[in-house]
Design a protein around this motif. Structure first.
Motif, PDB file in Angstrom:
ATOM      1  N   PHE A  19       0.854  -1.194   0.000  1.00 24.08           N
ATOM      2  CA  PHE A  19       0.000   0.000   0.000  1.00 24.08           C
ATOM      3  C   PHE A  19       0.885   1.238   0.000  1.00 24.08           C
ATOM      4  N   LYS A  20       0.344   2.300  -0.512  1.00 20.86           N
ATOM      5  CA  LYS A  20       1.052   3.581  -0.516  1.00 20.86           C
ATOM      6  C   LYS A  20       1.048   4.152   0.902  1.00 20.86           C
ATOM      7  N   ALA A  21       2.214   4.521   1.383  1.00 20.17           N
ATOM      8  CA  ALA A  21       2.324   5.119   2.712  1.00 20.17           C
ATOM      9  C   ALA A  21       1.451   6.361   2.813  1.00 20.17           C
ATOM     10  N   SER A  22       1.247   7.035   1.699  1.00 20.99           N
ATOM     11  CA  SER A  22       0.452   8.264   1.706  1.00 20.99           C
ATOM     12  C   SER A  22      -0.980   8.027   2.183  1.00 20.99           C
ATOM     13  N   ASP A  26      -1.994  10.478   5.003  1.00 25.70           N
ATOM     14  CA  ASP A  26      -3.112  11.403   4.782  1.00 25.70           C
ATOM     15  C   ASP A  26      -4.159  11.267   5.883  1.00 25.70           C
ATOM     16  N   ARG A  27      -4.407  10.035   6.297  1.00 25.73           N
ATOM     17  CA  ARG A  27      -5.386   9.801   7.363  1.00 25.73           C
ATOM     18  C   ARG A  27      -4.891  10.380   8.695  1.00 25.73           C
ATOM     19  N   TYR A  32      -5.523  14.303  12.928  1.00 25.85           N
ATOM     20  CA  TYR A  32      -4.861  15.019  14.019  1.00 25.85           C
ATOM     21  C   TYR A  32      -4.583  16.500  13.781  1.00 25.85           C
ATOM     22  N   MET A  33      -4.768  16.982  12.576  1.00 27.37           N
ATOM     23  CA  MET A  33      -4.539  18.408  12.309  1.00 27.37           C
ATOM     24  C   MET A  33      -5.420  19.300  13.204  1.00 27.37           C
ATOM     25  N   VAL A  45       3.012  16.460   8.069  1.00 25.80           N
ATOM     26  CA  VAL A  45       3.059  15.068   7.640  1.00 25.80           C
ATOM     27  C   VAL A  45       3.597  15.087   6.225  1.00 25.80           C
ATOM     28  N   HIS A  46       4.824  14.615   6.058  1.00 25.99           N
ATOM     29  CA  HIS A  46       5.476  14.658   4.749  1.00 25.99           C
ATOM     30  C   HIS A  46       4.764  13.754   3.757  1.00 25.99           C
ATOM     31  N   ALA A  47       4.541  14.291   2.584  1.00 27.81           N
ATOM     32  CA  ALA A  47       3.979  13.490   1.493  1.00 27.81           C
ATOM     33  C   ALA A  47       5.041  12.510   1.009  1.00 27.81           C
TER      34      ALA A  47
END
Length: 173
Positions: A19-22, A26-27, A32-33, A45-47
């Motif tokens: 799976f893509k770490a993104s 993103d979640r 948490y933002m 959170v680095h893309a």
């Protein structure tokens, strides 16, 4: 506590996949933002386009706990979530500018019910099970977990995650 008992009883089985770490990152950002912003903290959170081989739900659970703790124990500055590649693995890292953990307490924070800054055992500050759960899930995923921290300066939790499937990691359940 139910989660720990399920982990200890072997009832939680990882669903390993590419799976893509993104997707997980993103979640984390979306979840948490608001809490970080409410405290006046920066959450970055680095893309990344890296593909991981692990269980995305369990990885989210680990990062969720680490970011939640970082927000709780950081009064100014921020939290950074990112990855660093190391050959066939990546180090998924959560950095914070929080209160830090003294060197003599760093092993203890992964024990059940252990809390550094809650001597009065105020349940609103949690039960002291979060990092114990993180360690158990990381072990289940065969992802080494490390902690670097300095009291008054902040902490870095790092989790090594597999990039590509390797036959040696095949499991029979």
């Amino acid at each position: 506590m139910l989660d720990i008992s399920r982990l200890d009883a072997g009832q939680v089985k990882p669903r390993l996949e590419h799976f893509k770490a993104s997707i997980v990152f993103d979640r984390i950002r979306t979840t948490y933002m608001p809490a970080a912003s409410e405290k006046g903290l920066r959450l970055k959170v680095h893309a990344t386009d890296i593909t991981l081989f692990s269980d995305p739900a369990l990885l989210f659970r680990i990062l969720s706990n680490l970011v939640s703790n970082a927000i709780r124990y950081t009064e100014q500055g921020g939290i950074l979530v990112g990855v660093r590649r190391h050959g066939e693995r990546v180090s998924v890292q959560v950095w914070d500018t929080g209160i830090g953990i003294p060197a003599d307490q760093q092993d203890k924070v992964f024990e059940e019910f252990y809390q550094l800054h809650n001597p009065e055992r105020d349940r609103r500050k949690g039960l002291g099970l979060g990092l114990s759960t993180v360690k158990r899930v990381a072990t289940l995923l065969e992802c080494p977990l490390t902690l670097r921290s300095q009291a008054g300066k902040g902490s870095v939790f790092a989790l090594e995650v597999q990039l590509d499937w390797k036959p040696s990691r095949t499991r029979i359940f």
